[in-house]
Design a protein around this motif. Structure first.
Motif, mmCIF file in Angstrom:
data_model
loop_
_atom_site.group_PDB
_atom_site.id
_atom_site.type_symbol
_atom_site.label_atom_id
_atom_site.label_comp_id
_atom_site.label_asym_id
_atom_site.label_seq_id
_atom_site.Cartn_x
_atom_site.Cartn_y
_atom_site.Cartn_z
ATOM 1 N N HIS A 129 -14.283 8.562 -3.711
ATOM 2 C CA HIS A 129 -13.415 8.764 -2.553
ATOM 3 C C HIS A 129 -12.578 10.018 -2.754
ATOM 4 N N LYS A 130 -12.405 10.772 -1.691
ATOM 5 C CA LYS A 130 -11.618 11.991 -1.778
ATOM 6 C C LYS A 130 -10.134 11.643 -1.883
ATOM 7 N N PRO A 131 -9.411 12.378 -2.725
ATOM 8 C CA PRO A 131 -7.967 12.125 -2.837
ATOM 9 C C PRO A 131 -7.271 12.389 -1.503
ATOM 10 N N SER A 132 -6.322 11.550 -1.150
ATOM 11 C CA SER A 132 -5.559 11.714 0.080
ATOM 12 C C SER A 132 -4.238 10.983 -0.060
ATOM 13 N N MET A 133 -3.399 11.106 0.975
ATOM 14 C CA MET A 133 -2.116 10.415 0.958
ATOM 15 C C MET A 133 -2.302 8.908 1.043
ATOM 16 N N GLY A 134 -3.503 8.483 1.423
ATOM 17 C CA GLY A 134 -3.773 7.050 1.453
ATOM 18 C C GLY A 134 -3.633 6.414 0.087
ATOM 19 N N LEU A 135 -3.913 7.186 -0.974
ATOM 20 C CA LEU A 135 -3.761 6.657 -2.328
ATOM 21 C C LEU A 135 -2.302 6.340 -2.624
ATOM 22 N N ALA A 136 -1.405 7.239 -2.190
ATOM 23 C CA ALA A 136 0.026 6.996 -2.376
ATOM 24 C C ALA A 136 0.473 5.759 -1.597
ATOM 25 N N ALA A 137 -0.106 5.584 -0.404
ATOM 26 C CA ALA A 137 0.233 4.412 0.408
ATOM 27 C C ALA A 137 -0.208 3.124 -0.286
ATOM 28 N N ILE A 138 -1.370 3.170 -0.927
ATOM 29 C CA ILE A 138 -1.860 1.981 -1.642
ATOM 30 C C ILE A 138 -0.940 1.641 -2.817
ATOM 31 N N ILE A 139 -0.513 2.665 -3.556
ATOM 32 C CA ILE A 139 0.397 2.429 -4.684
ATOM 33 C C ILE A 139 1.718 1.858 -4.190
ATOM 34 N N ALA A 140 2.240 2.411 -3.084
ATOM 35 C CA ALA A 140 3.493 1.900 -2.517
ATOM 36 C C ALA A 140 3.332 0.452 -2.059
ATOM 37 N N PHE A 141 2.189 0.164 -1.434
ATOM 38 C CA PHE A 141 1.933 -1.204 -0.990
ATOM 39 C C PHE A 141 1.891 -2.156 -2.180
ATOM 40 N N ASP A 142 1.229 -1.732 -3.261
ATOM 41 C CA ASP A 142 1.163 -2.560 -4.466
ATOM 42 C C ASP A 142 2.551 -2.820 -5.020
ATOM 43 N N PHE A 143 3.387 -1.793 -5.014
ATOM 44 C CA PHE A 143 4.753 -1.932 -5.523
ATOM 45 C C PHE A 143 5.537 -2.971 -4.721
ATOM 46 N N PHE A 144 5.510 -2.837 -3.398
ATOM 47 C CA PHE A 144 6.288 -3.743 -2.554
ATOM 48 C C PHE A 144 5.701 -5.162 -2.570
ATOM 49 N N LEU A 145 4.374 -5.275 -2.620
ATOM 50 C CA LEU A 145 3.763 -6.599 -2.689
ATOM 51 C C LEU A 145 4.148 -7.310 -3.979
ATOM 52 N N THR A 146 4.083 -6.596 -5.091
ATOM 53 C CA THR A 146 4.465 -7.179 -6.373
ATOM 54 C C THR A 146 5.932 -7.589 -6.372
ATOM 55 N N LEU A 147 6.773 -6.727 -5.793
ATOM 56 C CA LEU A 147 8.202 -7.025 -5.725
ATOM 57 C C LEU A 147 8.461 -8.278 -4.885
ATOM 58 N N MET A 148 7.767 -8.397 -3.762
ATOM 59 C CA MET A 148 7.928 -9.570 -2.903
ATOM 60 C C MET A 148 7.453 -10.847 -3.604
ATOM 61 N N LEU A 149 6.346 -10.750 -4.320
ATOM 62 C CA LEU A 149 5.857 -11.907 -5.056
ATOM 63 C C LEU A 149 6.826 -12.321 -6.162
ATOM 64 N N LYS A 150 7.412 -11.325 -6.835
ATOM 65 C CA LYS A 150 8.397 -11.631 -7.868
ATOM 66 C C LYS A 150 9.580 -12.382 -7.259
ATOM 67 N N ALA A 151 10.073 -11.892 -6.119
ATOM 68 C CA ALA A 151 11.213 -12.533 -5.473
ATOM 69 C C ALA A 151 10.869 -13.944 -4.998
ATOM 70 N N TRP A 152 9.672 -14.096 -4.426
ATOM 71 C CA TRP A 152 9.254 -15.399 -3.898
ATOM 72 C C TRP A 152 9.104 -16.422 -5.021
ATOM 73 N N LEU A 153 8.477 -16.024 -6.113
ATOM 74 C CA LEU A 153 8.298 -16.934 -7.242
ATOM 75 C C LEU A 153 9.627 -17.247 -7.920
ATOM 76 N N HIS A 154 10.515 -16.250 -7.944
ATOM 77 C CA HIS A 154 11.829 -16.486 -8.542
ATOM 78 C C HIS A 154 12.611 -17.513 -7.727
ATOM 79 N N ARG A 155 12.533 -17.420 -6.424
ATOM 80 C CA ARG A 155 13.238 -18.370 -5.551
ATOM 81 C C ARG A 155 12.676 -19.780 -5.698
ATOM 82 N N ARG A 156 11.392 -19.879 -6.020
ATOM 83 C CA ARG A 156 10.777 -21.196 -6.194
ATOM 84 C C ARG A 156 10.930 -21.726 -7.621
ATOM 85 N N GLY A 157 11.637 -20.971 -8.464
ATOM 86 C CA GLY A 157 11.882 -21.414 -9.831
ATOM 87 C C GLY A 157 10.724 -21.212 -10.785
ATOM 88 N N LYS A 158 9.718 -20.435 -10.370
ATOM 89 C CA LYS A 158 8.553 -20.185 -11.223
ATOM 90 C C LYS A 158 8.652 -18.784 -11.831
#
Length: 229
Positions: A129-158
């Motif tokens: 795949h050719k490099p593009s700004m889409g790669l940066a978007a994927i990394i940002a999405f991964d960051f926010f998804l991981t952060l949301m999962l951390k918060a959700w699991l923390h709230r559930r005590g896991k």
């Protein structure tokens, strides 16, 4: 009489092999990898020479692990306290195992590379795949998804399942590099580096579930993201 001695010798040797498999985790890993390699060698159209080289390499690794286990047993029998020379003996024996394992990796890659390369391009990616700004978007999405999962699991005590942000982003970036370059050798080198990162994280943080969960999230997000690019 000599037949009985020979049978006893075989039994003692098998007992030694059994002991190492039961007590040594590395030996179990060696045997598991050897079984996988042998299954591949039966499935793929390898030459007689290639199969013999694989057999010799497998035996070398197992032999080195046996010697390592024997040296550790002797050292532990002599002294239970820390001694610099005891450490040297164990470290040198472990170094021999490391060298033979490295040789096994080189031999395995040399023998299986043509077939692995075909499978890589057939099942992993169709084309780089050719490099593009889409790669940066994927990394940002991964960051926010991981952060949301951390918060959700923390709230559930896991809290033990909260994914590691470092391994999530690292494996996401590694998978994106693989998708952009589309080369098997580069893929192996990239994931070798990320495996070293995992080993370092395991030493620093004992919560391995969180570390592996983060790595899995990073890989999945990168693969899915690249498919939609």
């Amino acid at each position: 009489m000599w037949m009985i001695k020979v049978i006893k010798s075989f039994r003692y040797a098998l007992e030694g092999l059994k002991y190492t498999v039961v007590t040594q985790r590395n030996m179990r890993i060696h045997f598991l990898v050897a079984l996988i390699v042998l299954i591949f060698s039966l499935y793929l159209p390898l030459s007689k020479t290639e199969v013999l080289v694989l057999f010799v390499t497998i035996i070398l690794v197992i032999f080195a692990e046996l010697i390592n286990t024997a040296i550790e047993a002797v050292v532990d029998m002599v002294t239970k306290e820390y001694h610099p020379l005891a450490k040297v003996a164990k470290d040198v024996a472990a170094g021999a195992v490391l060298l033979t394992a490295g040789l096994a990796v080189i031999v395995g890659l040399s023998v299986f590379y043509p077939y692995l390369n075909q499978l890589f391009h057939r099942f992993w990616i169709d084309s780089p795949h050719k490099p593009s700004m889409g790669l940066a978007a994927i990394i940002a999405f991964d960051f926010f998804l991981t952060l949301m999962l951390k918060a959700w699991l923390h709230r559930r005590g896991k809290t033990s399942l909260e994914p590691s942000m470092i391994t999530s982003v690292a494996f996401c970036v590694a998978t994106l590099i693989v998708a952009v370059i589309g080369n098997l050798i580069i893929t192996l080198l990239v994931y070798f580096l990320t495996t070293l990162l995992l080993g370092l994280r395991f030493r620093v943080d004992s919560n391995r579930k969180a570390i592996l969960f983060g790595a899995l999230i990073g890989i999945v997000v990168a693969v899915v993201g690249v498919r939609f690019m």
